[in-house]
Design a protein around this motif. Structure first.
Motif, PDB file in Angstrom:
ATOM      1  N   TYR A  47       0.841  -1.211   0.000  1.00  0.00           N
ATOM      2  CA  TYR A  47       0.000   0.000   0.000  1.00  0.00           C
ATOM      3  C   TYR A  47       0.875   1.260   0.000  1.00  0.00           C
ATOM      4  CZ  TYR A  47      -3.940   3.037   0.924  1.00  0.00           C
ATOM      5  OH  TYR A  47      -4.901   4.025   0.815  1.00  0.00           O
ATOM      6  N   HIS A  51       0.498   3.922  -2.899  1.00  0.00           N
ATOM      7  CA  HIS A  51      -0.254   5.142  -2.551  1.00  0.00           C
ATOM      8  C   HIS A  51       0.531   6.159  -1.738  1.00  0.00           C
ATOM      9  CE1 HIS A  51      -3.926   3.148  -3.979  1.00  0.00           C
ATOM     10  NE2 HIS A  51      -3.448   2.081  -3.377  1.00  0.00           N
ATOM     11  N   ALA A  55      -1.318   8.686   2.417  1.00  0.00           N
ATOM     12  CA  ALA A  55      -2.549   7.894   2.262  1.00  0.00           C
ATOM     13  C   ALA A  55      -2.603   6.813   3.347  1.00  0.00           C
ATOM     14  CB  ALA A  55      -2.600   7.258   0.874  1.00  0.00           C
TER      15      ALA A  55
END
Ligand code: S3P
Length: 188
Positions: A47, A51, A55
């Motif tokens: 992740y 991102h 985020a």
């Protein structure tokens, strides 16, 4: 009934100690990182890569806000949870936060082969740990009611030290606290 949170650097033992503490108290346990990965359906590392850190911090903040409302009474948190002021305020006002303090050298010994933590996938992880420690140690101290040095003690001893602090503060039933002099207290 209080919520006890564990804060501290990556590798300081928050999840291991938190899980054992919850078992001793017979309280439910939750871990912000595990809940984040469950919600995202992917690893924190991937992740982060897709991102970026801001985020990730948004998801982390939302998860913490939800977990303090959940039935879990012992919460392990991600090492960067304290970088956001809103999280520090929530931890300090709604929970009894315990800072597991470890030196960067100690953390490096435990984490030098780690491949999961995105912030440590750098050429010089020791230097990164020192920088993160310098930035975060004051934030953990400002957030936590209790500071426990992780250096030599075993997990069992750390759990006993936390239980004693919580008992002294009138936050847990003394029946859960180890006694060195025998008597009615249960032994670890
Ligand atoms: C982070 C620590 C990790 C995880 C994420 C970011 C950090 O948790 O939340 O990789 O900023 O230090 P641990 O402290 O459990 O490693």
């Amino acid at each position: 009934m209080p919520i006890v949170t564990l804060v501290g650097m990556p590798g300081s033992g928050k999840s291991t100690v938190g899980r054992q503490l919850a078992r001793r108290l017979d309280w439910q346990f939750a871990d912000t990182d595990a809940e984040i990965e469950r919600r995202l359906g992917c690893s924190i590392r991937s992740y982060f890569e897709q991102h970026g850190e801001p985020a990730f911090r948004d998801v982390e903040q939302a998860v913490l806000a939800d977990l303090v409302e959940s039935p879990a009474r012992v919460l392990a948190t991600g090492g960067g949870i304290v970088v956001r002021e809103a999280n520090r305020t929530l931890l300090a006002t709604r929970t009894q936060a315990v800072y597991l303090r470890s030196t960067p050298e100690e953390l490096f010994r435990r984490l030098r082969h780690d491949t999961h933590r995105p912030l440590l996938q750098v050429a010089d992880p020791m230097r990164r740990l020192r920088d993160l420690y310098r930035e975060r140690d004051p934030l953990y101290r400002a957030t936590a009611q209790f500071v426990i040095e992780t250096g030599r003690p075993t997990v069992k001893m750390l759990v006993g030290m936390i239980l004693m602090q919580l008992e002294l503060a009138g936050l847990v039933d003394p029946a859960h606290v180890p006694s060195t002099i025998g008597g009615p207290h249960k032994q670890l």
